[in-house]
Motif scaffolding. Structure first.
Motif, PDB file in Angstrom:
ATOM      1  N   MET A 283     -41.742 -95.330 -44.269  1.00 53.64           N
ATOM      2  CA  MET A 283     -42.057 -96.746 -44.130  1.00 53.64           C
ATOM      3  C   MET A 283     -43.535 -96.876 -43.770  1.00 53.64           C
ATOM      4  N   VAL A 284     -44.140 -97.996 -44.159  1.00 55.35           N
ATOM      5  CA  VAL A 284     -45.499 -98.306 -43.738  1.00 55.35           C
ATOM      6  C   VAL A 284     -45.414 -99.568 -42.884  1.00 55.35           C
ATOM      7  N   GLN A 285     -46.019 -99.509 -41.696  1.00 49.34           N
ATOM      8  CA  GLN A 285     -45.851-100.557 -40.691  1.00 49.34           C
ATOM      9  C   GLN A 285     -47.211-100.977 -40.144  1.00 49.34           C
ATOM     10  N   LYS A 286     -47.333-102.271 -39.889  1.00 52.48           N
ATOM     11  CA  LYS A 286     -48.524-102.769 -39.184  1.00 52.48           C
ATOM     12  C   LYS A 286     -48.693-101.991 -37.884  1.00 52.48           C
ATOM     13  N   ARG A 287     -49.908-101.525 -37.630  1.00 46.51           N
ATOM     14  CA  ARG A 287     -50.131-100.806 -36.374  1.00 46.51           C
ATOM     15  C   ARG A 287     -50.277-101.809 -35.230  1.00 46.51           C
ATOM     16  N   VAL A 288     -49.424-101.658 -34.229  1.00 42.02           N
ATOM     17  CA  VAL A 288     -49.540-102.470 -33.021  1.00 42.02           C
ATOM     18  C   VAL A 288     -50.595-101.820 -32.129  1.00 42.02           C
ATOM     19  N   GLN A 289     -51.577-102.617 -31.718  1.00 43.28           N
ATOM     20  CA  GLN A 289     -52.626-102.096 -30.835  1.00 43.28           C
ATOM     21  C   GLN A 289     -52.064-102.029 -29.409  1.00 43.28           C
ATOM     22  N   LEU A 290     -51.405-100.921 -29.120  1.00 40.46           N
ATOM     23  CA  LEU A 290     -50.711-100.775 -27.843  1.00 40.46           C
ATOM     24  C   LEU A 290     -51.671-100.813 -26.658  1.00 40.46           C
ATOM     25  N   ALA A 291     -51.166-101.341 -25.556  1.00 44.16           N
ATOM     26  CA  ALA A 291     -51.913-101.260 -24.300  1.00 44.16           C
ATOM     27  C   ALA A 291     -52.170 -99.792 -23.972  1.00 44.16           C
TER      28      ALA A 291
ATOM     29  N   LEU B  73     -27.952-106.457 -33.301  1.00 46.17           N
ATOM     30  CA  LEU B  73     -27.409-105.277 -33.982  1.00 46.17           C
ATOM     31  C   LEU B  73     -25.896-105.178 -33.874  1.00 46.17           C
ATOM     32  N   THR B  74     -25.306-105.882 -32.919  1.00 41.64           N
ATOM     33  CA  THR B  74     -23.845-105.890 -32.799  1.00 41.64           C
ATOM     34  C   THR B  74     -23.201-106.412 -34.083  1.00 41.64           C
ATOM     35  N   GLY B  75     -23.904-107.293 -34.788  1.00 38.24           N
ATOM     36  CA  GLY B  75     -23.371-107.806 -36.057  1.00 38.24           C
ATOM     37  C   GLY B  75     -23.209-106.722 -37.104  1.00 38.24           C
ATOM     38  N   ARG B  76     -24.036-105.671 -37.019  1.00 35.28           N
ATOM     39  CA  ARG B  76     -23.928-104.566 -37.989  1.00 35.28           C
ATOM     40  C   ARG B  76     -23.078-103.427 -37.454  1.00 35.28           C
ATOM     41  N   TYR B  77     -23.161-103.195 -36.136  1.00 36.16           N
ATOM     42  CA  TYR B  77     -22.427-102.091 -35.510  1.00 36.16           C
ATOM     43  C   TYR B  77     -21.572-102.673 -34.373  1.00 36.16           C
ATOM     44  N   PRO B  78     -20.458-103.319 -34.702  1.00 38.23           N
ATOM     45  CA  PRO B  78     -19.703-104.099 -33.696  1.00 38.23           C
ATOM     46  C   PRO B  78     -19.148-103.286 -32.531  1.00 38.23           C
ATOM     47  N   ASP B  79     -18.913-101.992 -32.714  1.00 35.26           N
ATOM     48  CA  ASP B  79     -18.310-101.194 -31.641  1.00 35.26           C
ATOM     49  C   ASP B  79     -19.305-100.299 -30.906  1.00 35.26           C
ATOM     50  N   HIS B  80     -20.564-100.377 -31.319  1.00 30.06           N
ATOM     51  CA  HIS B  80     -21.559 -99.485 -30.722  1.00 30.06           C
ATOM     52  C   HIS B  80     -21.880 -99.940 -29.300  1.00 30.06           C
ATOM     53  N   ARG B  81     -22.205 -98.966 -28.401  1.00 31.75           N
ATOM     54  CA  ARG B  81     -22.329 -99.297 -26.982  1.00 31.75           C
ATOM     55  C   ARG B  81     -23.674 -98.912 -26.355  1.00 31.75           C
ATOM     56  N   ILE B  82     -24.571 -98.279 -27.117  1.00 32.66           N
ATOM     57  CA  ILE B  82     -25.868 -97.880 -26.541  1.00 32.66           C
ATOM     58  C   ILE B  82     -26.965 -97.936 -27.602  1.00 32.66           C
ATOM     59  N   TYR B  83     -28.124 -98.442 -27.215  1.00 35.49           N
ATOM     60  CA  TYR B  83     -29.328 -98.395 -28.049  1.00 35.49           C
ATOM     61  C   TYR B  83     -30.496 -97.941 -27.194  1.00 35.49           C
ATOM     62  N   GLY B  84     -31.386 -97.200 -27.822  1.00 37.60           N
ATOM     63  CA  GLY B  84     -32.660 -96.868 -27.198  1.00 37.60           C
ATOM     64  C   GLY B  84     -33.747 -97.555 -27.992  1.00 37.60           C
ATOM     65  N   LEU B  85     -34.394 -98.527 -27.404  1.00 39.56           N
ATOM     66  CA  LEU B  85     -35.433 -99.289 -28.088  1.00 39.56           C
ATOM     67  C   LEU B  85     -36.805 -98.774 -27.672  1.00 39.56           C
ATOM     68  N   ASP B  86     -37.617 -98.427 -28.669  1.00 41.08           N
ATOM     69  CA  ASP B  86     -39.016 -98.120 -28.387  1.00 41.08           C
ATOM     70  C   ASP B  86     -39.785 -99.415 -28.558  1.00 41.08           C
ATOM     71  N   MET B  87     -40.379 -99.885 -27.475  1.00 40.77           N
ATOM     72  CA  MET B  87     -41.044-101.172 -27.475  1.00 40.77           C
ATOM     73  C   MET B  87     -42.492-100.997 -27.047  1.00 40.77           C
ATOM     74  N   GLY B  88     -43.338-101.853 -27.574  1.00 42.34           N
ATOM     75  CA  GLY B  88     -44.747-101.796 -27.227  1.00 42.34           C
ATOM     76  C   GLY B  88     -45.214-103.125 -26.671  1.00 42.34           C
ATOM     77  N   VAL B  89     -46.241-103.062 -25.857  1.00 38.64           N
ATOM     78  CA  VAL B  89     -46.920-104.267 -25.377  1.00 38.64           C
ATOM     79  C   VAL B  89     -48.359-104.170 -25.877  1.00 38.64           C
ATOM     80  N   ASP B  90     -48.811-105.192 -26.629  1.00 41.04           N
ATOM     81  CA  ASP B  90     -50.175-105.109 -27.144  1.00 41.04           C
ATOM     82  C   ASP B  90     -51.172-105.612 -26.097  1.00 41.04           C
ATOM     83  N   GLN B  91     -52.438-105.604 -26.470  1.00 49.06           N
ATOM     84  CA  GLN B  91     -53.500-105.911 -25.503  1.00 49.06           C
ATOM     85  C   GLN B  91     -53.422-107.348 -24.976  1.00 49.06           C
TER      86      GLN B  91
END
Length: 248
Positions: A102-110, A193-211
Motif C-alpha cells: 500500500m502507499v499511504q500519506k506520510r503522517v508527520q508524527l510528533a 470493525l465489529t461490523g466486519r468481525y462481530p465476534d472479535h474481542r481485541i484490537y491493537g491500534l497503531d495511532m499517531g499524533v501529528d505536530q
C-alpha cells in the motif's frame, strides 16, 4: 474467514474508510502502483509504503521528493537517492518484490528530539456482547536513523504515552485532551470493525499524533503483539490486558 483475509490491512482500511466518523483520522491510502505512487507524491510529497500483510515494521519504506526530479528512498536505516520517478518506481519494485503493498500519506508524527513516536492502543471486550474498553496504551519511539517505531526492529524505546507527550514537540498542547481523543478514536475504530468481525474481542491500534495534535489511525491489528507492555516497569496494563483476554 481465510487467514490471509484476516491479516489483510488493505481490506481493513477499506472497511474502516466507509465509516464517516473515522475518515478524518485515516491517512489516505491506495494499493501501490506506479500511478498511485506518482499521484500520492504529487498530492502529499512524502509517502509511506507498507506491506498489505505484515507486522513489526517489516518492509516499511519512506519515499520523499527532492529537488531536480530526484527522490529519496529510506528503507530500514539506509537512504538512497534516485533520479526520476521511473527509476524510483523500479527500485521500489525491487524492494517490494511480489508482495502486495500500500502507499499511504506520510503522517508527520510528533517527535522526541528528532525521533518520531507512535502509540500502540489495545482495545478489548470480555465477550462479544460487552462494550469495548481501552485496556492499555504506550508510546513507541523510533531508533536513531529509522522511520519505523518497532523497538526491536529500530532499536527504539518504549515509554508511557503521558511521558512521551510531555517530552515531545506536543508538550505545549493539552495532555488530557490528547489522551482523551486517542481513547475516543480507538473505541470508534473497534466499534466500526465489529461490523466486519462481530465476534472479535481485541484490537491493537497503531495511532499517531501529528505536530498539530491531530490523531491518526496508522493501522489496526487483529492479533496485536503484547510483548511491549510486558517490558514496561509498571505491569498493571499488561495484567489488565491478560485478564480481558481470558474474559475475566
Amino acid at each position: 474467514m481465510n487467514r490471509g483475509l484476516r491479516k489483510d490491512k488493505w481490506l481493513r482500511y477499506l472497511f474502516m474508510e466507509k465509516d464517516n466518523r473515522l475518515i478524518p483520522h485515516l491517512p489516505e491510502t491506495h494499493l501501490f502502483t506506479k500511478k498511485s505512487l506518482q499521484a500520492m507524491i504529487e498530492k502529499y510529497g512524502q509517502v509511506i509504503l507498507k506491506p498489505a500483510i505484515g507486522s513489526r515494521g517489516f518492509g516499511v519504506i519512506h519515499v520523499s521528493p527532492l529537488k531536480n526530479n530526484r527522490y529519496q528512498i529510506h528503507h530500514e536505516n539506509k537512504k538512497t537517492k534516485i533520479q526520476g520517478i521511473k527509476k524510483t518506481y523500479r527500485k521500489l519494485k525491487e524492494l517490494t518484490g511480489s508482495r502486495r503493498y500500500m502507499v499511504q500519506k506520510r503522517v508527520q508524527l510528533a517527535q522526541i528530539g528528532s525521533r518520531p513516536f507512535d502509540i500502540r492502543v489495545i482495545v478489548q471486550r470480555k465477550s462479544s456482547s460487552d462494550p469495548w474498553k481501552v485496556t492499555g496504551k504506550m508510546a513507541k519511539v523510533a531508533g536513531k536513523g529509522y522511520i519505523v517505531t518497532n523497538n526491536e526492529r529500530s532499536n527504539g524505546s518504549l515509554m508511557t504515552v503521558k511521558r512521551a507527550i510531555q517530552k515531545s514537540s506536543l508538550k505545549h498542547l493539552s495532555l488530557q485532551h490528547i489522551l482523551s481523543e486517542i481513547d475516543q478514536v480507538a473505541l470508534l475504530s473497534a466499534e466500526s470493525l465489529t461490523g466486519r468481525y462481530p465476534d472479535h474481542r481485541i484490537y491493537g491500534l497503531d495511532m499517531g499524533v501529528d505536530q498539530q495534535g491531530q490523531i491518526w489511525i496508522i493501522e489496526a491489528n487483529r492479533s496485536p503483539m503484547l510483548s511491549h507492555f510486558r517490558k514496561l516497569k509498571d505491569q498493571r496494563m499488561y495484567r489488565r490486558i491478560l485478564k480481558y483476554k481470558k474474559g475475566e
